[in-house]
Design a protein around this motif. Sequence first.
Motif, mmCIF file in Angstrom:
data_model
loop_
_atom_site.group_PDB
_atom_site.id
_atom_site.type_symbol
_atom_site.label_atom_id
_atom_site.label_comp_id
_atom_site.label_asym_id
_atom_site.label_seq_id
_atom_site.Cartn_x
_atom_site.Cartn_y
_atom_site.Cartn_z
ATOM 1 N N LEU A 72 72.691 40.931 -14.841
ATOM 2 C CA LEU A 72 73.813 39.998 -14.994
ATOM 3 C C LEU A 72 74.161 39.306 -13.681
ATOM 4 O O LEU A 72 74.713 38.212 -13.675
ATOM 5 C CB LEU A 72 75.042 40.740 -15.525
ATOM 6 N N GLY A 73 73.804 39.928 -12.555
ATOM 7 C CA GLY A 73 74.094 39.342 -11.253
ATOM 8 C C GLY A 73 72.902 38.683 -10.594
ATOM 9 O O GLY A 73 72.949 38.346 -9.404
ATOM 10 N N ASN A 74 71.840 38.472 -11.332
ATOM 11 C CA ASN A 74 70.618 37.899 -10.774
ATOM 12 C C ASN A 74 70.880 36.519 -10.167
ATOM 13 O O ASN A 74 71.635 35.717 -10.716
ATOM 14 C CB ASN A 74 69.545 37.788 -11.858
ATOM 15 N N ALA A 75 70.247 36.243 -9.029
ATOM 16 C CA ALA A 75 70.432 34.957 -8.344
ATOM 17 C C ALA A 75 69.794 33.794 -9.098
ATOM 18 O O ALA A 75 70.149 32.634 -8.873
ATOM 19 C CB ALA A 75 69.856 35.030 -6.928
ATOM 20 N N ASP A 76 68.871 34.099 -10.008
ATOM 21 C CA ASP A 76 68.247 33.068 -10.833
ATOM 22 C C ASP A 76 69.105 32.892 -12.087
ATOM 23 O O ASP A 76 69.191 33.797 -12.923
ATOM 24 C CB ASP A 76 66.831 33.500 -11.217
ATOM 25 N N PRO A 77 69.744 31.731 -12.251
ATOM 26 C CA PRO A 77 70.649 31.539 -13.396
ATOM 27 C C PRO A 77 69.972 31.765 -14.746
ATOM 28 O O PRO A 77 70.611 32.265 -15.680
ATOM 29 C CB PRO A 77 71.113 30.087 -13.245
ATOM 30 N N ALA A 78 68.699 31.417 -14.861
ATOM 31 C CA ALA A 78 68.001 31.585 -16.138
ATOM 32 C C ALA A 78 67.843 33.059 -16.489
ATOM 33 O O ALA A 78 68.010 33.461 -17.656
ATOM 34 C CB ALA A 78 66.633 30.902 -16.074
#
Length: 312
Positions: free
Chosen positions: A76-82
């Motif tokens: 949920l906190g991934n730097a990649d929005p996708a």
Amino acid sequence: MKLATRINSYFRAGDKDLDRVFAQFEEVGLTHVDLNYPEHVGDIPADEMKALLERHKLALNGVALRFRGDFINGELGNADPAIARRALELCHEACDYCRAVGGTTVTIWLGFDGFDYSFQIDYTRVWKQIAAAYRDVCDYAPDLSISIEYKPYEERAYAFIDSMGITGMMLAEVDRPNLGVTLDYCHMLMKHENPAFACDLFGGRGKLFGVHLNDGYGAVDDGLMIGTATPVKTLEFLYYLKKHGYDRAIYFDTFPVIEDAEEECAQNIAMISMLDRALNAVGADEVQRVIDANSGTEAAALMRRLLCACSE
């Protein structure tokens, strides 16, 4: 008492026959099942899963998210929005499946939201992003309990949601009535928390939505049989479950790597039943009297009484 255990432990090499596994659950005396989503679900439609559980007199407690593959650098906190968006969609799917099968709780363990190096993540950005995602899931499924399972490390060197304190802060930040916590006993030992402390604080606030019971030595997620390493801490933890009227399922999160899964589950049931009888024999009023006395020696005497009561 509502009891569930790990499904993975019952799988044989290359064999994921849920009908066989659920038959074993029924035989050993379990009442509920938790499904890892999506790994335990596969392509089984919700109505078929519900019928399969009912055939073995079992009910779904809930589903627990499992993120793999693309999520190893964060969910949920991934730097990649996708990727972050896909993690959120997976949570929505889990909610839909849980509801359709008759479960009440969706547990979210963010095993990959974290970091391994200094200067690797923007802490505030990740905090806000995860909080917004939890808020979204809670609003998507207001009829379900959405539960945060925290763990200090593993899979990452540092987990982002790592402790009772950070989890409590996140509950306040998200501010939704259907967001709570799942306490994993081994995870708390790994963080050098006293499990009863978290149980009392979250249980007393109506925020204890799940319990994963096991045991260990505090360095890693040992997943030992209940009460085999820290029996007194387990007794205190169970006392606070009873004090706060916890009536959801107790999930045996133990890892029978060498032991037979069914035999280990039977030992867990026998142990928790024995510890429960000991607490009943001594009585809640007497336990609370000793706590109120705030005396180490009185506490030590109570521990002896409880351990002696275990043999009765």
